[in-house]
Motif scaffolding. Structure first.
Motif, short mmCIF file in Angstrom:
data_model
loop_
_atom_site.label_atom_id
_atom_site.label_comp_id
_atom_site.label_asym_id
_atom_site.label_seq_id
_atom_site.Cartn_x
_atom_site.Cartn_y
_atom_site.Cartn_z
N ALA A 163 -3.55 12.75 -8.59
CA ALA A 163 -2.51 12.78 -7.51
C ALA A 163 -1.21 13.47 -7.61
O ALA A 163 -0.70 13.46 -8.22
CB ALA A 163 -2.38 11.48 -7.07
N ASP A 211 0.96 -1.21 0.21
CA ASP A 211 -0.23 -0.33 0.05
C ASP A 211 0.60 0.86 0.54
O ASP A 211 0.88 2.28 -0.99
CB ASP A 211 -1.09 -0.18 1.34
CG ASP A 211 -2.23 -0.85 1.51
OD1 ASP A 211 -1.98 -1.77 0.33
OD2 ASP A 211 -2.77 -1.53 2.78
N LYS A 212 1.64 0.80 0.59
CA LYS A 212 2.82 2.13 1.30
C LYS A 212 3.84 2.61 -0.27
O LYS A 212 3.67 3.81 -0.41
CB LYS A 212 3.61 2.20 2.28
CG LYS A 212 4.49 3.31 2.51
CD LYS A 212 5.41 3.03 3.38
CE LYS A 212 6.21 4.96 3.90
NZ LYS A 212 6.61 4.75 5.42
N SER A 271 -4.16 4.61 -9.46
CA SER A 271 -4.18 5.53 -9.91
C SER A 271 -4.86 5.22 -11.22
O SER A 271 -5.39 4.06 -11.59
CB SER A 271 -3.25 7.04 -10.11
OG SER A 271 -2.21 6.06 -11.18
N LYS A 286 -3.31 0.13 -4.55
CA LYS A 286 -3.57 1.85 -4.16
C LYS A 286 -3.57 1.96 -5.88
O LYS A 286 -2.08 2.92 -6.00
CB LYS A 286 -3.26 2.36 -3.17
CG LYS A 286 -2.81 1.53 -2.28
CD LYS A 286 -4.70 1.46 -1.13
CE LYS A 286 -4.60 0.41 -0.01
NZ LYS A 286 -5.86 1.25 0.57
N LYS A 299 0.95 3.69 -3.29
CA LYS A 299 0.85 5.13 -3.42
C LYS A 299 2.20 6.17 -3.43
O LYS A 299 1.81 7.45 -3.75
CB LYS A 299 0.36 5.41 -2.01
CG LYS A 299 -1.07 4.64 -1.43
CD LYS A 299 -1.58 5.51 0.16
CE LYS A 299 -2.76 4.29 0.96
NZ LYS A 299 -3.38 4.45 2.14
#
Length: 572
Positions: free
Chosen positions: A221, A159-160, A183, A181, A163
């Motif tokens: 983002a 996840d980290k 885009s 996660k 992102k």
């Protein structure tokens, strides 16, 4: 025996990171952001983001032979050329074989980038999570040793990483290719969408086609110092927009912003020093690449992230009374279980019915067909091999080759240059390699490099399981294109040389038992807990997905573990 002449650097660091590629960049970022004063070493020259990408804006007419690699370029790149990745736009990123030789008992393509950023500048950016099935595979079918971690251990770190680096793509709800996660996905073109629909209609084994999950920025983002992908497809040259993730555009600047990083290029790490009294590593010995001066840097924590081959080479050279066969080699597994993915096999076809359609831009990505064999059910299980494979591919109008045909002149030339050719589609398989103990790398102390260090000899090949898998990889590619109704379906296959896929793994594997593995569940050397390895060397199996996302997640996890332990010890 003469005593080694070495200069002791006066500074003691909290941590040293060896290597600045995919894994080293993440180690530097996480350690520095946790407040550790960190020395980051790279054996190659400095490369500054944007400033040091010399071919980033060149067009074909700016170079002789339109950028194609010629016989005049071949010196020093005979083995690099074998892989097909190198051209005049990118040759400055690839290590020169004559200056950095290696040896082959069996053919092995060792593709290296000796500069700050390493292969994070040249990588393919395909970014897929591993699944619970992948981490359990060794235990279930008895090959290699069991992973000491499972998907849940690494999930928050996936996840980290996703992102932070920016991964575009589609979530599919597949247990064997976990959602992430992500885009906004890049778009499939009309022919790829056609194949996507026909796979759903023609096959009942859950095979599907999706856009590749790729570390290119899309959507809204914000990522500091980077902007969205511009669809130039000039990625291998270095992206001035930071559209794709690299250490140079992302993790190293993040580490630099903390004020805790000291980056030292032209520094060839060759040994991790061991302190017999403490049972820990005390620092790293380095050769200055230019002056050949030997320097010792002292630190409390070492992250060995020079690449699967180079990191293990450093451990092999790190001999002491405690470790006569190389640091951490109590199991005898150091250098063994060398893996890569096997590829260079698939099919292509011509596609009719879409001549009135085209596409915009140069999408730096293709489609992906996730694994659909041996998923644990009657529809997908096979008897001829274990594990599985996926496909990467794409569809396009045939290129503008008509415009350079020597016999096309005048009006005929202009007409052909303005009219795209027919549509073609192709796909190539990426298959899992099993961890065979006999597939290995060794040091040759009789053949030294320019710095007096031993060269590496490779002795690794695919075996019966992979050969049987390749038959199915070819057959399934042909069957999918034929089922779609495409014309002139042709299979292709080339010699499967390990290393060619540039996914080297496994030479210092993780495991539960120090008797059969080098690293523990936190990527620490079992017997030397202040040395961590989180690049491809640590991998216990290879799965069939591109592995770089997993390296990054493992690195983030291990670096935070190291920082926590460091602070705990500092306060006691």
């Amino acid at each position: 025996m003469t005593e080694e002449k070495i200069t002791k650097h006066p500074t003691t660091y909290d941590a040293i990171v060896i290597g600045t590629g995919i894994s080293g960049g993440w180690a530097a970022k996480e350690l520095c952001e946790n407040g550790l004063k960190t020395l980051v070493l790279d054996r190659g020259r400095m490369v500054k983001h944007i400033e040091d990408y010399p071919t980033m804006h060149l067009d074909p007419w700016d170079l002789k032979h339109r950028g194609k690699f010629t016989d005049g370029d071949i010196k020093g790149h005979t083995k690099n050329r074998r892989s097909g990745f190198i051209n005049q736009y990118s040759k400055h990123w690839f290590a020169n074989y004559e200056e950095h030789p290696y040896n082959e008992s069996k053919k092995f393509d060792w593709i290296r980038g000796y500069h700050v950023g390493g292969r994070s500048i040249m990588w393919g950016k395909q970014s897929y999570r591993w699944s619970e099935m992948d981490f359990e595979a060794n235990k279930k079918d008895g090959h290699g040793v069991d992973w000491p971690i499972r998907y849940k251990d690494i999930e928050p770190w996936y996840d980290k990483v996703e992102k932070f680096i920016g991964v575009s793509g589609q979530n599919l709800g597949l247990s064997h290719l976990p959602d992430g996660k992500l885009s906004d996905p890049m778009e499939l073109n009309c022919v790829e969408l056609d194949l996507q629909e026909k796979l759903k209609d023609e096959f009942d084994d859950d095979r599907l086609l999706t856009i590749g999950r790729v570390a290119h920025l899309t959507g809204n983002a914000m990522h500091e110092g980077r902007s969205n992908c511009q669809f130039r497809a000039r990625c291998v040259r270095g992206c001035p927009f930071g559209g794709y993730f690299s250490s140079n555009s992302s993790t190293l600047p993040a580490a630099e912003r903390t004020g805790n990083m000291h980056l030292r290029p032209d520094s060839i790490a060759y040994e991790i020093a061991y302190d017999e009294k403490t049972g820990l590593a005390s620092g790293v010995k380095v050769i200055d690449a230019n002056t050949k001066e030997k320097i010792f840097f002292k630190a409390a924590i070492i992250f060995n992230c020079a690449s699967a081959i180079a990191s293990t080479s450093i451990l092999m050279q790190s001999k002491s009374k405690r470790f006569p066969n190389g640091m951490g080699n109590d199991s005898g597994e150091l250098g063994h279980n060398l893996m890569d993915h096997h590829y260079g096999i698939g099919a292509s076809a011509e596609v009719e019915g879409f001549d009135d359609k085209y596409y915009k831009g140069r999408r730096p990505n293709g489609f992906y067909i996730p694994r659909f064999k041996n998923l644990g059910n009657d529809k997908t299980n096979t008897k001829n091999y274990v594990r599985g494979f996926g496909y990467q591919g794409g569809a396009s109008r045939t290129n503008w080759q008509h415009a350079v045909a020597e016999l096309s002149f005048g009006k005929a030339l202009k007409d052909k240059a303005l009219k795209p050719g027919p549509w073609r589609i192709g796909m190539g398989g990426f298959g899992e390699c099993l961890p065979y103990h006999e597939n290995k790398m060794i040091l040759d102390n009789n053949k030294l490099d320019a710095w007096g260090l031993p060269t590496i000899t490779f002795d690794a090949e695919i075996k019966e399981n992979e050969r049987n898998m390749r038959k199915d990889m070819k057959a399934q590619a042909v069957s999918m294109l034929k089922a779609a109704g495409y014309k002139n379906v042709r299979a292709h296959e080339r010699e499967p040389i390990l290393g060619a896929c540039i996914h080297e793994m496994g030479t210092a594997r993780m495991g539960k038992d120090p008797k059969t593995s080098v690293l523990n569940k936190h990527n620490q050397i079992h017997a030397v807990p202040n040395v961590y390895m989180t690049d491809g060397a640590c991998m216990t199996s290879s799965a069939c997905q591109n592995p770089s996302l997993t390296y990054m997640a493992l690195t983030a996890r291990a670096a935070n573990h190291a920082a926590t332990e460091f602070k705990k010890n500092k306060n006691t």
